[in-house]
Design an enzyme around this catalytic site. Structure first.
Site, short mmCIF file in Angstrom:
data_model
loop_
_atom_site.label_atom_id
_atom_site.label_comp_id
_atom_site.label_asym_id
_atom_site.label_seq_id
_atom_site.Cartn_x
_atom_site.Cartn_y
_atom_site.Cartn_z
N SER A 154 1.99 -6.57 -0.67
CA SER A 154 3.29 -7.24 -0.60
C SER A 154 3.38 -7.97 0.73
O SER A 154 2.66 -7.64 1.68
CB SER A 154 4.42 -6.19 -0.70
N TYR A 167 8.13 1.68 2.47
CA TYR A 167 7.43 0.74 1.59
C TYR A 167 6.42 -0.12 2.34
O TYR A 167 5.26 -0.23 1.92
CB TYR A 167 8.46 -0.12 0.86
#
Length: 263
Positions: A154, A167
């Site tokens: 990501s 995350y």
């Protein structure tokens, strides 16, 4: 001489053909995973989508059929060791090998650092990092020369924001895993790469996109001034799965409309 040097455009494009390749995509009943499945199957691959709910899998298969695309479905929670072991047994019993593994499983929990409990940390680490590590380890054992491992990182693997601490840590771990496995398995002609998506308009981002304040803030950060369409990730996935990426390994490709380029 390089085998691609004297090829015509028509014959060159044939190298994107994935006929004869088997692909497994974890957590792929919707969103980016489902879009990747459609693209890969449309390019000739035998594709297994995955999810924890059989009804959701059946619905995804029907959605694909409506587009003229056939997908296989495998039900199982790929965040657990047991489910991964059962998947490998499934491949062995059906005399199948996986040519392309796509680690798409990922959980997100937006909490401030001090509000994040140990169980939260454990849950995200298990799903976002440990599970892809173990699944990659097992799949590579039976992967032929020319195999591909593609993992979803990501933009959060390189940048961070307040209230979303765990995350990014897990996604940066995917980057490290990608580089480590790429180096280890390059002599066996297995490439390992990752994709770092930015803001894509998937089901999980719908609420954020519709928020008049947070959604607009996100748009302001993207130079292209729009959310990505899940289909816009398809080209790079087919490329990474194809023969044309044969000398590319250990890389992370960012697709984010310019978000991480903006100062």
């Amino acid at each position: 001489m390089n085998e691609f040097t004297s090829l015509s455009t028509t014959s060159f494009l044939k190298h994107f053909n994935l006929t004869g390749k088997t692909v497994f995509i974890s957590a792929s009943v919707k969103g980016l995973g489902f879009s990747m499945a459609i693209a890969l199957a449309s390019s000739g691959a035998t594709v297994y989508i995955n999810g924890r709910n059989q009804e959701a899998l059946n619905y995804a298969v029907k959605q694909a059929q409506a587009q003229g695309v056939f997908l296989n479905a495998y039900c199982g929670d790929m965040s657990t060791q047991q489910a991964i072991d059962e998947l490998m047994d499934f491949f062995r019993r059906h005399n199948r090998r996986c040519d392309v593994l796509i680690n798409n499983l990922g959980l997100r929990l937006r909490k401030d650092w001090q509000q994040t409990e140990f169980a939260d940390m454990q849950s995200l680490l298990d799903a976002n990092l440990l599970a892809p590590m173990y699944l990659s380890q097992k799949m590579i054992q039976q992967m032929p020369s020319g195999g591909r491992v593609i993992s979803m990182s990501s933009v959060a693997g390189n940048i961070a924001r307040v209230g979303d601490a765990i995350y990014p840590i897990t996604k940066l771990g995917i980057v490290a895993m990608t580089k480590s496995l790429a180096v280890e398995y390059a002599p066996k002609n297995i490439t390992v790469n990752a994709i770092a998506p930015g803001a894509f308009l998937t089901e999980s981002n719908q609420q954020l996109a519709e928020d008049p304040i947070k959604g607009q803030h996100m748009l302001n950060r993207i130079p292209m001034q729009r959310w990505g369409n899940p289909d816009e990730l398809s080209g790079i996935v087919v490329f990474l799965a194809s023969e044309l990426s044969s000398y590319m390994t250990g890389q992370v490709i960012t697709i984010d409309g310019g978000l991480t380029a903006l100062f």
